[in-house]
Design an enzyme around this catalytic site. Structure first.
Site, PDB file in Angstrom:
ATOM      1  N   ARG A 145       0.850  -1.184   0.000  1.00  0.00           N
ATOM      2  CA  ARG A 145       0.000   0.000   0.000  1.00  0.00           C
ATOM      3  C   ARG A 145       0.892   1.242   0.000  1.00  0.00           C
ATOM      4  O   ARG A 145       2.020   1.217   0.491  1.00  0.00           O
ATOM      5  CB  ARG A 145      -0.905   0.019   1.235  1.00  0.00           C
ATOM      6  CG  ARG A 145      -1.780  -1.218   1.394  1.00  0.00           C
ATOM      7  CD  ARG A 145      -2.537  -1.179   2.721  1.00  0.00           C
ATOM      8  NE  ARG A 145      -3.419  -2.331   2.883  1.00  0.00           N
ATOM      9  CZ  ARG A 145      -3.073  -3.457   3.503  1.00  0.00           C
ATOM     10  NH1 ARG A 145      -1.851  -3.588   4.021  1.00  0.00           N
ATOM     11  NH2 ARG A 145      -3.934  -4.454   3.615  1.00  0.00           N
ATOM     12  N   LYS A 169      -1.665  -2.650   8.040  1.00  0.00           N
ATOM     13  CA  LYS A 169      -2.818  -2.292   8.860  1.00  0.00           C
ATOM     14  C   LYS A 169      -2.775  -3.042  10.183  1.00  0.00           C
ATOM     15  O   LYS A 169      -2.362  -4.195  10.239  1.00  0.00           O
ATOM     16  CB  LYS A 169      -4.118  -2.610   8.113  1.00  0.00           C
ATOM     17  CG  LYS A 169      -4.390  -1.676   6.934  1.00  0.00           C
ATOM     18  CD  LYS A 169      -5.752  -1.951   6.322  1.00  0.00           C
ATOM     19  CE  LYS A 169      -6.075  -0.958   5.211  1.00  0.00           C
ATOM     20  NZ  LYS A 169      -7.408  -1.216   4.612  1.00  0.00           N
ATOM     21  N   HIS A 238      -3.340   2.235  -5.704  1.00  0.00           N
ATOM     22  CA  HIS A 238      -4.028   0.959  -5.510  1.00  0.00           C
ATOM     23  C   HIS A 238      -4.197   0.200  -6.823  1.00  0.00           C
ATOM     24  O   HIS A 238      -4.355  -1.023  -6.812  1.00  0.00           O
ATOM     25  CB  HIS A 238      -5.384   1.188  -4.838  1.00  0.00           C
ATOM     26  CG  HIS A 238      -5.538   0.406  -3.570  1.00  0.00           C
ATOM     27  ND1 HIS A 238      -4.739   0.609  -2.460  1.00  0.00           N
ATOM     28  CD2 HIS A 238      -6.372  -0.608  -3.236  1.00  0.00           C
ATOM     29  CE1 HIS A 238      -5.093  -0.229  -1.507  1.00  0.00           C
ATOM     30  NE2 HIS A 238      -6.073  -0.989  -1.951  1.00  0.00           N
ATOM     31  N   ARG A 241      -1.372  -2.000  -6.982  1.00  0.00           N
ATOM     32  CA  ARG A 241      -1.594  -3.127  -6.067  1.00  0.00           C
ATOM     33  C   ARG A 241      -2.511  -4.162  -6.732  1.00  0.00           C
ATOM     34  O   ARG A 241      -2.267  -5.372  -6.652  1.00  0.00           O
ATOM     35  CB  ARG A 241      -2.191  -2.599  -4.764  1.00  0.00           C
ATOM     36  CG  ARG A 241      -2.394  -3.624  -3.652  1.00  0.00           C
ATOM     37  CD  ARG A 241      -2.675  -2.852  -2.360  1.00  0.00           C
ATOM     38  NE  ARG A 241      -3.311  -3.667  -1.345  1.00  0.00           N
ATOM     39  CZ  ARG A 241      -2.660  -4.429  -0.466  1.00  0.00           C
ATOM     40  NH1 ARG A 241      -1.333  -4.505  -0.519  1.00  0.00           N
ATOM     41  NH2 ARG A 241      -3.309  -5.120   0.452  1.00  0.00           N
ATOM     42  N   HIS A 264      -3.599  -9.302   3.571  1.00  0.00           N
ATOM     43  CA  HIS A 264      -5.036  -9.379   3.829  1.00  0.00           C
ATOM     44  C   HIS A 264      -5.313 -10.336   4.984  1.00  0.00           C
ATOM     45  O   HIS A 264      -4.743 -11.425   5.035  1.00  0.00           O
ATOM     46  CB  HIS A 264      -5.795  -9.880   2.593  1.00  0.00           C
ATOM     47  CG  HIS A 264      -5.913  -8.854   1.513  1.00  0.00           C
ATOM     48  ND1 HIS A 264      -6.159  -9.178   0.198  1.00  0.00           N
ATOM     49  CD2 HIS A 264      -5.811  -7.502   1.548  1.00  0.00           C
ATOM     50  CE1 HIS A 264      -6.219  -8.072  -0.523  1.00  0.00           C
ATOM     51  NE2 HIS A 264      -6.007  -7.045   0.271  1.00  0.00           N
ATOM     52  N   TYR A 273      -9.521 -10.314  -6.584  1.00  0.00           N
ATOM     53  CA  TYR A 273      -8.479 -10.203  -7.603  1.00  0.00           C
ATOM     54  C   TYR A 273      -8.439 -11.410  -8.536  1.00  0.00           C
ATOM     55  O   TYR A 273      -7.559 -11.504  -9.388  1.00  0.00           O
ATOM     56  CB  TYR A 273      -7.102 -10.052  -6.953  1.00  0.00           C
ATOM     57  CG  TYR A 273      -6.936  -8.783  -6.167  1.00  0.00           C
ATOM     58  CD1 TYR A 273      -6.813  -7.556  -6.805  1.00  0.00           C
ATOM     59  CD2 TYR A 273      -6.906  -8.808  -4.775  1.00  0.00           C
ATOM     60  CE1 TYR A 273      -6.667  -6.385  -6.090  1.00  0.00           C
ATOM     61  CE2 TYR A 273      -6.750  -7.640  -4.044  1.00  0.00           C
ATOM     62  CZ  TYR A 273      -6.632  -6.435  -4.706  1.00  0.00           C
ATOM     63  OH  TYR A 273      -6.485  -5.282  -3.986  1.00  0.00           O
TER      64      TYR A 273
END
Length: 298
Positions: A145, A169, A238, A241, A264, A273
């Protein structure tokens, strides 16, 4: 905003490591909510479920997309959950509110020839291109990110293992490998980009003044690359990404591995994806189906 809302945003920044872009979205959601409270003469502490339903109708009356409405309601639900940890008398008025379903969409990505065109734009070894190329290489080679990119320190790069450690995150660290092209671009950047040789901090990606680059700065760099690239009309961090994940899956990478690389928590997040190009679908079909080819074509 009041002090509770400011404390909430600070918690998201410090404890949950939210990016400045995400924090700005949360802040805007709270500001819009406060405007509604003032307009309807309502109080934050006495706001109840009936008021929450009215607020939902108010958002839809502004012709917002379902994805935007969903995010705004999620922001307020999370805010009240935070407030409840500080005050046992607070009730979350959004907890029972039916979440508007999000529109389904396929993530946008670049085809391989488009990526080659972008890299060709920054191949000349000017000082600016050295920096721009390392940004492009890291985002595409690792799928990180932009919030993770701007916080990379020089010591986070492991040339022995050919990878980088990033803080994702929830302040979760993960190691992401990179390839030969990315390694070469980092080495050239560290050796020849003058601002990084004279700066007094450890951040890897800098602006032309030698300061740590911001997320907005990265977006500016990427937009500038696109303006100089024929045949490519739109870019955002993004999208790179998305491209990273799509190209890995198109070449046979398994979903669990891509999930780990992207950082994730849920596999379902990575599942979006799994769209592949028609060309790739046909290639797999022709190679796998017993009656896809006639004998004289085999």
């Amino acid at each position: 905003m009041n002090h509770i809302q400011e404390a909430f945003l600070n918690t998201l920044k410090v404890e949950r490591n939210f990016s400045e872009h995400t924090l700005k979205s949360y802040q805007d959601d709270l500001i819009q909510f406060n405007q509604f409270l003032e307009q309807e003469h309502l109080q934050l502490k006495t706001f109840e479920y009936r008021d929450a339903r009215n607020y939902l109708s108010y958002l839809y009356s502004n012709h917002l997309k379902r994805t935007s409405v969903s995010r705004k309601i999620s922001t307020l639900r999370t805010f009240y959950e935070y407030w409840m940890t500080l005050d046992e008398n607070i009730i979350n008025p959004f907890v029972q509110l039916v979440h508007p379903k999000k529109e389904k969409y396929l993530p946008q990505f670049f085809y391989e020839e488009e990526m080659e065109a972008l890299f060709k734009t920054v191949e000349e070894d000017t000082s600016k291109n050295l920096r721009d190329r390392v940004i492009l290489e890291l985002l595409y080679a690792t799928g990180i990110r932009v919030s993770e990119l701007v916080n990379i320190k020089k010591q986070d790069i492991d040339f022995y293992a050919n990878g980088v450690t990033v803080l994702g995150k929830g302040s979760k660290e993960r190691f992401v490998p990179f390839g030969a092209y990315c390694r070469q671009s980092i080495e050239n950047y560290l050796e020849h980009f003058k601002p990084i040789q004279s700066c007094n901090h450890d951040f890897l990606i800098l602006n032309m003044k030698g300061e740590a680059i911001t997320e907005r700065g990265v977006r500016y760099v990427l937009n500038d690359i696109v303006k100089r690239t024929a045949g490519v009309s739109e870019i955002h961090p993004h999208k790179l990404r998305h491209t990273f994940a799509t190209h890995l899956l198109n070449q046979g990478a398994d979903l669990r591995t891509v999930q780990s690389l992207l950082g994730h928590v849920n596999l379902s997040t990575t599942g979006k994806y799994t769209h592949v190009s028609n060309q790739q679908l046909r290639k797999v079909y022709l190679n796998a189906h017993p009656r896809a080819k006639k004998e004289n074509e085999i």
